[in-house]
Design a protein around this motif. Structure first.
Motif, mmCIF file in Angstrom:
data_model
loop_
_atom_site.group_PDB
_atom_site.id
_atom_site.type_symbol
_atom_site.label_atom_id
_atom_site.label_comp_id
_atom_site.label_asym_id
_atom_site.label_seq_id
_atom_site.Cartn_x
_atom_site.Cartn_y
_atom_site.Cartn_z
ATOM 1 N N TRP A 205 1.663 29.400 -28.119
ATOM 2 C CA TRP A 205 1.901 28.030 -28.498
ATOM 3 C C TRP A 205 2.198 28.345 -30.372
ATOM 4 N N THR A 206 1.821 29.288 -30.751
ATOM 5 C CA THR A 206 1.958 29.547 -32.328
ATOM 6 C C THR A 206 3.556 29.507 -32.405
ATOM 7 N N LEU A 207 4.253 30.682 -31.667
ATOM 8 C CA LEU A 207 5.736 30.600 -32.011
ATOM 9 C C LEU A 207 6.461 29.531 -31.438
ATOM 10 N N SER A 208 6.099 28.781 -30.318
ATOM 11 C CA SER A 208 6.554 27.516 -30.034
ATOM 12 C C SER A 208 6.890 26.620 -30.860
ATOM 13 N N SER A 209 5.671 26.320 -31.538
ATOM 14 C CA SER A 209 5.350 25.328 -32.503
ATOM 15 C C SER A 209 6.179 25.549 -33.701
ATOM 16 N N GLN A 210 6.287 26.750 -34.236
ATOM 17 C CA GLN A 210 7.049 27.320 -35.387
ATOM 18 C C GLN A 210 8.720 26.881 -34.910
ATOM 19 N N ILE A 211 9.340 27.240 -33.762
ATOM 20 C CA ILE A 211 10.464 27.141 -33.416
ATOM 21 C C ILE A 211 10.611 25.211 -33.456
ATOM 22 N N ALA A 212 9.783 24.905 -32.783
ATOM 23 C CA ALA A 212 9.698 23.346 -32.892
ATOM 24 C C ALA A 212 9.747 22.584 -34.274
ATOM 25 N N LEU A 213 9.027 23.066 -35.041
ATOM 26 C CA LEU A 213 9.391 22.479 -36.416
ATOM 27 C C LEU A 213 10.662 22.543 -36.975
ATOM 28 N N GLY B 99 7.976 39.760 -30.816
ATOM 29 C CA GLY B 99 7.041 38.603 -30.700
ATOM 30 C C GLY B 99 5.685 39.235 -30.132
ATOM 31 N N GLU B 100 5.341 40.310 -30.134
ATOM 32 C CA GLU B 100 4.093 40.949 -29.559
ATOM 33 C C GLU B 100 3.110 40.502 -30.604
ATOM 34 N N GLY B 101 1.821 40.045 -29.889
ATOM 35 C CA GLY B 101 0.788 39.471 -30.592
ATOM 36 C C GLY B 101 0.762 38.228 -31.412
ATOM 37 N N MET C 210 20.781 37.756 -27.880
ATOM 38 C CA MET C 210 20.201 36.537 -28.595
ATOM 39 C C MET C 210 21.383 35.559 -28.972
ATOM 40 N N CYS C 211 22.725 36.295 -28.942
ATOM 41 C CA CYS C 211 23.734 35.473 -29.207
ATOM 42 C C CYS C 211 24.020 34.424 -27.943
ATOM 43 N N PHE C 212 23.590 34.720 -26.632
ATOM 44 C CA PHE C 212 23.664 33.849 -25.556
ATOM 45 C C PHE C 212 22.379 32.878 -25.598
ATOM 46 N N LEU C 213 21.439 33.385 -26.026
ATOM 47 C CA LEU C 213 20.173 32.413 -26.073
ATOM 48 C C LEU C 213 19.899 31.478 -27.088
ATOM 49 N N ALA C 214 20.736 31.726 -28.109
ATOM 50 C CA ALA C 214 20.999 31.036 -29.275
ATOM 51 C C ALA C 214 21.246 29.292 -28.750
ATOM 52 N N TRP D 167 16.461 33.746 -37.850
ATOM 53 C CA TRP D 167 15.138 33.286 -38.141
ATOM 54 C C TRP D 167 14.529 34.526 -37.050
ATOM 55 N N LEU D 168 14.585 34.147 -35.780
ATOM 56 C CA LEU D 168 13.840 34.802 -34.628
ATOM 57 C C LEU D 168 13.994 36.508 -34.841
ATOM 58 N N CYS D 169 15.230 36.876 -35.014
ATOM 59 C CA CYS D 169 15.632 38.147 -34.935
ATOM 60 C C CYS D 169 14.828 39.014 -36.194
#
Length: 297
Positions: free
Chosen positions: A144-152, A138-140, A89-93, A262-264
């Motif tokens: 598009w829900t997760l992507s939109s939350q990040i996009a906001l 992120g299972e379940g 996650m430190c590299f994905l950030a 927040w993702l973690c």
């Protein structure tokens, strides 16, 4: 009294205050995104829109960071998957919203650093929903829900301050003037973030308690490994790919830790988050070193 030398020690003083006063400052950490957005605003308001654009080197750096992160994740997951997740996650950030502002303070290529911030934030909206289920989170949650939350979050922290900065530039240009905010303002805004960032990190570690202390320390330690690799990789790669060194170093090393924290917390094992908290602390020590070096050279 040499005020320039005292200014070089200011970050260390603010870091110390953040660690010691964490009980006072951590409840007010919600102000952080707005301070960081303000830093981006003041950095971009000095720039013409055409100077902030995607470049081929942006994609090269992003692929390199993700490849190194994935390789280290596979290696470390042989021991502990949750700690490996923390490292990845430190590299994905994505690059920090403040990377452009910090690059400006150090006299680097603000356009490249800000462009990399935009590119990496756009990519994480697509990659995070795809990668989180593969590493145990992120299972379940629909893509598009997760992507939109990040996009906001990205819209609030990146898109909004850039659009506001360009609007101010346009309005002032109509009146024949150029916005020229003092660089010292951005510098003191950055110093104020140290208090809240370190306070939040210390609070998080305190809340975890004594359970699994070795794993907690390991997760905190991988933040240092990721921070060291990415800051130094940017410094080494810059002359080889034709990018100004400060911009490349800040773009690769300075991270939007608020987003991945927040993702973690929301989708991964609790042990993944201290690595990001560690990265928060370690990157500010790196920034303090480079800032002090810049202002005392």
């Amino acid at each position: 009294m040499d005020l320039s030398r005292l200014k070089g020690y200011a970050p260390l003083c603010f870091i110390t205050a953040g660690v010691l006063l964490w009980r006072v400052t951590s409840p007010y950490a919600a102000i952080l995104p707005w301070i960081i957005a303000s830093m981006l605003f003041f950095a971009v308001v000095n720039m013409r829109p055409r100077n902030i654009r995607p470049r081929p080197q942006h994609l090269l750096l992003l692929l390199l960071q993700l490849s190194i992160g994935a390789g280290l994740y596979l290696l470390l997951s042989l021991w502990n998957r949750d700690i490996a997740c923390s490292l990845f996650m430190c590299f994905l950030a994505p690059a920090a919203t403040a990377a452009g502002a910090m690059t400006s303070l150090m006299g680097g290529d603000v356009g490249f650093a800000t462009g990399y911030t935009i590119v990496t934030h756009a990519v994480i909206c697509i990659l995070a929903p795809l990668l989180l289920p593969l590493i145990g989170g992120g299972e379940g949650v629909p893509f598009w829900t997760l992507s939109s939350q990040i996009a906001l979050l990205v819209a609030r922290m990146v898109v909004l301050p850039i659009l506001l900065a360009w609007t101010v530039r346009l309005v002032m240009h109509r009146f024949g003037r150029e916005p020229r905010p003092h660089r010292r303002l951005t510098y003191w805004l950055w110093l104020s973030t140290l208090i809240f960032i370190l306070g939040r990190a210390v609070h998080f570690v305190y809340e975890e308690g004594a359970e699994s202390i070795l794993l907690l320390l390991a997760s905190f330690g991988v933040g240092l490994i990721a921070c060291f690799i990415q800051f130094n990789l940017g410094r080494v790669l810059a002359p080889r790919i034709g990018i100004e060194e400060t911009a490349c170093r800040q773009a690769m090393g300075q991270k939007n830790t608020a987003l991945v924290l927040w993702l973690c917390i929301s989708f991964l094992h609790p042990l993944a988050a201290p690595g990001i908290a560690g990265y928060i602390a370690w990157q500010n020590f790196f920034l303090t070193y480079y800032m002090r070096k810049t202002h005392t050279d």
